[in-house]
Motif scaffolding. Sequence first.
Motif, PDB file in Angstrom:
ATOM      1  N   GLY A 145      38.458  39.938  44.754  1.00 42.30           N
ATOM      2  CA  GLY A 145      37.624  39.435  43.532  1.00 42.30           C
ATOM      3  C   GLY A 145      39.099  39.047  42.446  1.00 42.30           C
ATOM      4  N   SER A 146      39.605  39.443  43.109  1.00 37.74           N
ATOM      5  CA  SER A 146      41.507  39.679  42.257  1.00 37.74           C
ATOM      6  C   SER A 146      41.785  39.106  41.476  1.00 37.74           C
ATOM      7  N   SER A 147      41.152  37.337  41.388  1.00 32.86           N
ATOM      8  CA  SER A 147      41.207  36.880  40.178  1.00 32.86           C
ATOM      9  C   SER A 147      40.133  36.806  38.561  1.00 32.86           C
ATOM     10  N   GLY A 148      39.033  37.822  38.658  1.00 33.76           N
ATOM     11  CA  GLY A 148      37.966  37.929  38.000  1.00 33.76           C
ATOM     12  C   GLY A 148      38.200  38.526  37.128  1.00 33.76           C
ATOM     13  N   PHE A 149      37.282  38.690  36.176  1.00 32.28           N
ATOM     14  CA  PHE A 149      37.965  39.674  34.952  1.00 32.28           C
ATOM     15  C   PHE A 149      38.087  41.159  34.768  1.00 32.28           C
ATOM     16  N   ILE A 150      37.159  41.852  36.440  1.00 30.11           N
ATOM     17  CA  ILE A 150      37.962  42.823  36.174  1.00 30.11           C
ATOM     18  C   ILE A 150      38.608  43.418  36.975  1.00 30.11           C
ATOM     19  N   GLY A 151      39.097  42.362  38.489  1.00 27.81           N
ATOM     20  CA  GLY A 151      39.654  42.316  39.510  1.00 27.81           C
ATOM     21  C   GLY A 151      41.325  41.586  38.996  1.00 27.81           C
ATOM     22  N   SER A 152      41.093  40.961  37.746  1.00 27.23           N
ATOM     23  CA  SER A 152      43.129  41.219  37.660  1.00 27.23           C
ATOM     24  C   SER A 152      43.661  42.114  36.553  1.00 27.23           C
ATOM     25  N   ARG A 153      42.726  43.048  35.718  1.00 25.73           N
ATOM     26  CA  ARG A 153      43.321  44.217  35.527  1.00 25.73           C
ATOM     27  C   ARG A 153      43.530  44.773  35.869  1.00 25.73           C
ATOM     28  N   LEU A 154      42.281  45.587  37.460  1.00 27.08           N
ATOM     29  CA  LEU A 154      42.469  46.330  37.986  1.00 27.08           C
ATOM     30  C   LEU A 154      44.211  45.841  38.613  1.00 27.08           C
ATOM     31  N   THR A 155      44.146  44.892  39.694  1.00 29.16           N
ATOM     32  CA  THR A 155      45.445  44.033  40.342  1.00 29.16           C
ATOM     33  C   THR A 155      46.450  44.525  39.531  1.00 29.16           C
ATOM     34  N   GLU A 156      46.197  44.458  38.276  1.00 30.43           N
ATOM     35  CA  GLU A 156      47.799  44.940  36.937  1.00 30.43           C
ATOM     36  C   GLU A 156      48.067  45.998  37.169  1.00 30.43           C
ATOM     37  N   LEU A 157      47.026  47.394  36.741  1.00 32.80           N
ATOM     38  CA  LEU A 157      47.074  49.072  36.258  1.00 32.80           C
ATOM     39  C   LEU A 157      46.895  49.133  38.003  1.00 32.80           C
ATOM     40  N   LEU A 158      46.922  49.060  38.994  1.00 33.53           N
ATOM     41  CA  LEU A 158      47.237  49.080  40.563  1.00 33.53           C
ATOM     42  C   LEU A 158      48.571  49.248  40.262  1.00 33.53           C
ATOM     43  N   LYS A 159      49.156  47.562  40.062  1.00 33.91           N
ATOM     44  CA  LYS A 159      50.927  47.512  40.900  1.00 33.91           C
ATOM     45  C   LYS A 159      51.881  48.560  39.852  1.00 33.91           C
ATOM     46  N   GLU A 160      50.923  48.474  38.458  1.00 36.18           N
ATOM     47  CA  GLU A 160      51.747  49.331  37.504  1.00 36.18           C
ATOM     48  C   GLU A 160      51.943  51.044  37.550  1.00 36.18           C
ATOM     49  N   ALA A 161      51.226  51.527  38.605  1.00 37.60           N
ATOM     50  CA  ALA A 161      50.661  53.004  39.268  1.00 37.60           C
ATOM     51  C   ALA A 161      51.733  53.520  40.108  1.00 37.60           C
ATOM     52  N   GLY A 162      51.911  51.616  40.990  1.00 35.79           N
ATOM     53  CA  GLY A 162      52.874  51.714  42.017  1.00 35.79           C
ATOM     54  C   GLY A 162      52.593  51.227  43.262  1.00 35.79           C
ATOM     55  N   HIS A 163      51.056  51.225  43.465  1.00 36.02           N
ATOM     56  CA  HIS A 163      51.112  50.624  44.443  1.00 36.02           C
ATOM     57  C   HIS A 163      51.000  49.361  44.569  1.00 36.02           C
ATOM     58  N   GLN A 164      50.560  49.325  45.774  1.00 40.98           N
ATOM     59  CA  GLN A 164      50.235  47.667  46.621  1.00 40.98           C
ATOM     60  C   GLN A 164      49.734  47.100  46.605  1.00 40.98           C
ATOM     61  N   VAL A 165      49.165  45.706  46.562  1.00 40.26           N
ATOM     62  CA  VAL A 165      47.860  44.774  46.071  1.00 40.26           C
ATOM     63  C   VAL A 165      47.861  43.666  47.124  1.00 40.26           C
ATOM     64  N   ILE A 166      46.860  43.699  47.995  1.00 41.94           N
ATOM     65  CA  ILE A 166      47.214  42.128  48.517  1.00 41.94           C
ATOM     66  C   ILE A 166      45.735  41.801  47.960  1.00 41.94           C
ATOM     67  N   GLU A 167      45.869  40.651  47.350  1.00 49.65           N
ATOM     68  CA  GLU A 167      44.950  39.508  46.937  1.00 49.65           C
ATOM     69  C   GLU A 167      44.029  38.896  47.882  1.00 49.65           C
ATOM     70  N   TRP A 168      42.484  38.923  47.149  1.00 46.57           N
ATOM     71  CA  TRP A 168      41.251  38.379  48.105  1.00 46.57           C
ATOM     72  C   TRP A 168      40.408  37.429  47.248  1.00 46.57           C
ATOM     73  N   ASP A 169      40.884  36.407  47.239  1.00 46.62           N
ATOM     74  CA  ASP A 169      39.887  35.533  45.639  1.00 46.62           C
ATOM     75  C   ASP A 169      40.453  34.190  46.074  1.00 46.62           C
ATOM     76  N   HIS A 170      38.996  33.685  46.287  1.00 45.73           N
ATOM     77  CA  HIS A 170      38.688  32.163  46.379  1.00 45.73           C
ATOM     78  C   HIS A 170      39.832  30.842  45.681  1.00 45.73           C
ATOM     79  N   ASN A 171      39.376  31.438  44.386  1.00 41.45           N
ATOM     80  CA  ASN A 171      40.649  31.025  43.577  1.00 41.45           C
ATOM     81  C   ASN A 171      42.085  30.844  43.650  1.00 41.45           C
ATOM     82  N   ILE A 172      42.608  31.856  44.805  1.00 39.34           N
ATOM     83  CA  ILE A 172      43.867  31.604  45.435  1.00 39.34           C
ATOM     84  C   ILE A 172      44.132  30.967  45.890  1.00 39.34           C
TER      85      ILE A 172
END
Length: 249
Positions: A7-34
């Motif tokens: 749900g990485s393109s959703g309301f919470i998921g998109s913001r979480l993905t952004e903040l995880l990357k800012e914190a130095g984590h790597q993110v693999i995104e899953w979302d049917h909108n991709i």
Amino acid sequence: MLVSVTGSSGFIGSRLTELLKEAGHQVIEWDHNINDERDIEKWFPEGCDAVVHLAGYANVRKSIEDPEKYWYNNVELSKNLFHLALKAQKQLLGHFRIIYASSSCAKKWWLSPYGTSKKAMELVAPPKSLGMRFTTVYGPGSRGDMLIGRIRDNKLKYVTEHIRDFIHVDDICSAIITNLNNTELNGVIDVGTGKGIKINELAKIANVDVPLQDGDPCEAKENVANIESLLAIGWKPKYNIEDYIKEIL
């Protein structure tokens, strides 16, 4: 940490993905909108250290119109994801964190198919996973059909005396990130501010004058989080809904 976010393109998921990357984590995104290949129907761990499962349908009233759709997406697809995540957890001797989005609607699950699907999701989740029962989430990027979006866009038609616990999307994300490495909490916890406000009182703060109604039978009269477990590990919310309403008007 390598984190899989559904749900990485959703309301919470998109913001979480952004903040995880800012914190130095790597993110693999899953979302049917991709694209179709990133739909959660095809999810697998991909060597990740954790999965944050946010993908799902979340609308109480629409779930009444199409309960099978909510059951399939929120329960059946989650069962498959949980099965694969549990296998990864066992292979890594427990060093694979599973966090998923539940809902405060699961407390009174019988009121709607949506609440029922979230309660069932909790029951099929792996034993060492962490389910987060989000209360009413708001913030930049929220859907226009959500309460705060309707207030913002001047589309609110009526208010009720229902009590809601409003939590900012950044506070939701900080609760998730805090619990990626901290494995003290498992099972199901509430995520909110621990404080409730009546919908009609919130409308007054926003200077919105609309009729007062009883609300729908599918809605719980009161929905306030118990956040003692989160407070005990040092997390606390930073935002409050009253300030946010004043900012967006």
